[in-house]
Design an enzyme around this catalytic site. Structure first.
Site, mmCIF file in Angstrom:
data_model
loop_
_atom_site.group_PDB
_atom_site.id
_atom_site.type_symbol
_atom_site.label_atom_id
_atom_site.label_comp_id
_atom_site.label_asym_id
_atom_site.label_seq_id
_atom_site.Cartn_x
_atom_site.Cartn_y
_atom_site.Cartn_z
ATOM 1 N N LYS A 11 1.031 -1.016 -0.110
ATOM 2 C CA LYS A 11 0.229 0.067 0.055
ATOM 3 C C LYS A 11 0.583 1.387 -0.174
ATOM 4 O O LYS A 11 1.829 0.819 0.646
ATOM 5 C CB LYS A 11 -0.900 0.063 1.056
ATOM 6 C CG LYS A 11 -1.962 -1.630 1.354
ATOM 7 C CD LYS A 11 -3.242 -1.421 2.382
ATOM 8 C CE LYS A 11 -3.862 -2.696 2.617
ATOM 9 N NZ LYS A 11 -4.920 -2.095 3.369
ATOM 10 N N TYR A 51 -12.095 -2.737 -4.080
ATOM 11 C CA TYR A 51 -12.402 -3.203 -2.920
ATOM 12 C C TYR A 51 -14.109 -3.664 -2.875
ATOM 13 O O TYR A 51 -15.193 -3.540 -1.117
ATOM 14 C CB TYR A 51 -12.330 -1.662 -1.548
ATOM 15 C CG TYR A 51 -10.656 -2.830 -1.057
ATOM 16 C CD1 TYR A 51 -10.704 -3.365 -0.657
ATOM 17 C CD2 TYR A 51 -9.852 -1.569 -1.673
ATOM 18 C CE1 TYR A 51 -8.952 -3.755 0.209
ATOM 19 C CE2 TYR A 51 -8.419 -1.680 -1.691
ATOM 20 C CZ TYR A 51 -8.340 -3.712 -0.509
ATOM 21 O OH TYR A 51 -7.192 -2.891 -0.175
ATOM 22 N N ASN A 114 -2.585 0.254 6.390
ATOM 23 C CA ASN A 114 -1.581 -1.286 6.970
ATOM 24 C C ASN A 114 -1.312 -1.893 6.313
ATOM 25 O O ASN A 114 -0.510 -2.817 6.212
ATOM 26 C CB ASN A 114 -3.163 -2.142 7.789
ATOM 27 C CG ASN A 114 -3.713 -2.160 6.336
ATOM 28 O OD1 ASN A 114 -3.323 -1.728 5.528
ATOM 29 N ND2 ASN A 114 -4.669 -3.044 6.876
ATOM 30 N N HIS A 117 -1.765 -5.544 1.751
ATOM 31 C CA HIS A 117 -3.016 -6.201 1.563
ATOM 32 C C HIS A 117 -2.771 -7.769 1.065
ATOM 33 O O HIS A 117 -1.912 -7.912 0.460
ATOM 34 C CB HIS A 117 -4.275 -5.622 0.495
ATOM 35 C CG HIS A 117 -5.620 -6.292 0.069
ATOM 36 N ND1 HIS A 117 -6.219 -6.779 0.500
ATOM 37 C CD2 HIS A 117 -5.511 -7.092 -1.416
ATOM 38 C CE1 HIS A 117 -7.016 -7.829 0.047
ATOM 39 N NE2 HIS A 117 -6.525 -7.946 -0.341
ATOM 40 N N GLU A 128 -9.273 -11.544 -7.597
ATOM 41 C CA GLU A 128 -7.961 -10.849 -7.026
ATOM 42 C C GLU A 128 -6.949 -10.550 -8.381
ATOM 43 O O GLU A 128 -6.324 -9.898 -8.625
ATOM 44 C CB GLU A 128 -7.883 -10.537 -5.706
ATOM 45 C CG GLU A 128 -8.673 -10.323 -4.667
ATOM 46 C CD GLU A 128 -8.200 -9.871 -3.288
ATOM 47 O OE1 GLU A 128 -7.504 -10.104 -2.667
ATOM 48 O OE2 GLU A 128 -8.954 -10.067 -2.523
HETATM 49 P P1 CMP Z 1 -7.059 -5.258 3.077
HETATM 50 O O1 CMP Z 1 -5.912 -6.310 3.732
HETATM 51 O O2 CMP Z 1 -6.574 -4.124 2.318
HETATM 52 O O3 CMP Z 1 -8.803 -4.910 2.992
HETATM 53 C C1 CMP Z 1 -9.888 -3.999 3.618
HETATM 54 C C2 CMP Z 1 -8.863 -3.295 4.428
HETATM 55 O O4 CMP Z 1 -9.785 -2.649 4.709
HETATM 56 C C3 CMP Z 1 -8.228 -3.554 5.355
HETATM 57 O O5 CMP Z 1 -7.000 -4.226 5.459
HETATM 58 C C4 CMP Z 1 -7.696 -1.865 6.334
HETATM 59 O O6 CMP Z 1 -6.959 -1.734 6.066
HETATM 60 C C5 CMP Z 1 -9.094 -1.459 6.282
HETATM 61 N N1 CMP Z 1 -10.538 -1.096 7.189
HETATM 62 C C6 CMP Z 1 -10.237 0.458 7.451
HETATM 63 N N2 CMP Z 1 -10.872 -0.544 8.672
HETATM 64 C C7 CMP Z 1 -11.277 -1.734 9.123
HETATM 65 C C8 CMP Z 1 -12.162 -2.331 9.823
HETATM 66 N N3 CMP Z 1 -12.817 -2.070 10.709
HETATM 67 N N4 CMP Z 1 -12.515 -3.742 8.954
HETATM 68 C C9 CMP Z 1 -11.483 -3.950 8.180
HETATM 69 N N5 CMP Z 1 -10.266 -3.801 7.602
HETATM 70 C C10 CMP Z 1 -10.373 -2.111 7.826
#
Ligand code: CMP
Length: 145
Positions: A11, A51, A114, A117, A128
């Site tokens: 990311k 997403y 974070n 992904h 994906e």
């Molecule tokens: P990712 O694995 O990219 O998939 C969806 C993303 O939404 C997740 O990582 C987080 O970066 C983001 N996100 C933000 N808030 C939440 C939440 N409460 N639960 C899950 N994903 C979240």
């Protein structure tokens, strides 16, 4: 164990930290081979489509905004048990809950930023990977030890 393919995204925060090499090195060390790698700045449409499963969640707008805030690295990783192995290396979605030594524990600042992904199931991995890569862009090879 079966050879699987999974989608990994580094990311925007991973790129801003200069952590592309460090993160890919963890994947390679664990036997997850990048068989497709592309730097891309996602459009809002691309991020929303990727997403789409989260479109009704309260964090959707912030997620799309963050994922389009800068370039990302899109990768297809191949290896034994790749989906689960990638998720183990990444750690929990919320870096505060991620196990020590995982990518998110070491690099991520928040649940939004974070760092990585990874596909959460083999079925989603297929969807994906094909969202971002054509079959002709995937180049399998092995590590020779
Ligand atoms: P990712 O694995 O990219 O998939 C969806 C993303 O939404 C997740 O990582 C987080 O970066 C983001 N996100 C933000 N808030 C939440 C939440 N409460 N639960 C899950 N994903 C979240």
């Amino acid at each position: 164990m079966a050879i699987e393919r999974t989608l990994s995204i580094l990311k925007p925060d991973a790129l801003e930290k200069g952590a592309i090499g460090k993160i890919i090195s963890r994947f390679e060390h664990a036997g997850l081979i990048p068989i497709a790698v592309r730097l891309q700045h996602l459009s809002t449409k691309e991020a929303e489509g990727f997403y789409a499963v989260h479109k009704d969640r309260p964090f959707f707008k912030d997620l799309v905004s963050f994922m389009t805030s800068g370039p990302v690295v899109l990768m297809c990783l191949e290896g034994e048990n790749a989906v689960a192995k990638n998720r183990e290396l990444m750690g929990a979605t919320d870096p505060k809950k991620a196990a020590p030594g995982t990518i998110r524990a070491d690099f991520a600042k928040s649940i939004d930023a974070n760092t990585v992904h990874g596909s959460d199931s083999l079925e989603n991995a297929k969807v994906e990977v094909s969202y971002f890569f054509r079959t002709t862009e995937l180049f399998s090879y092995s590590h020779k030890k």
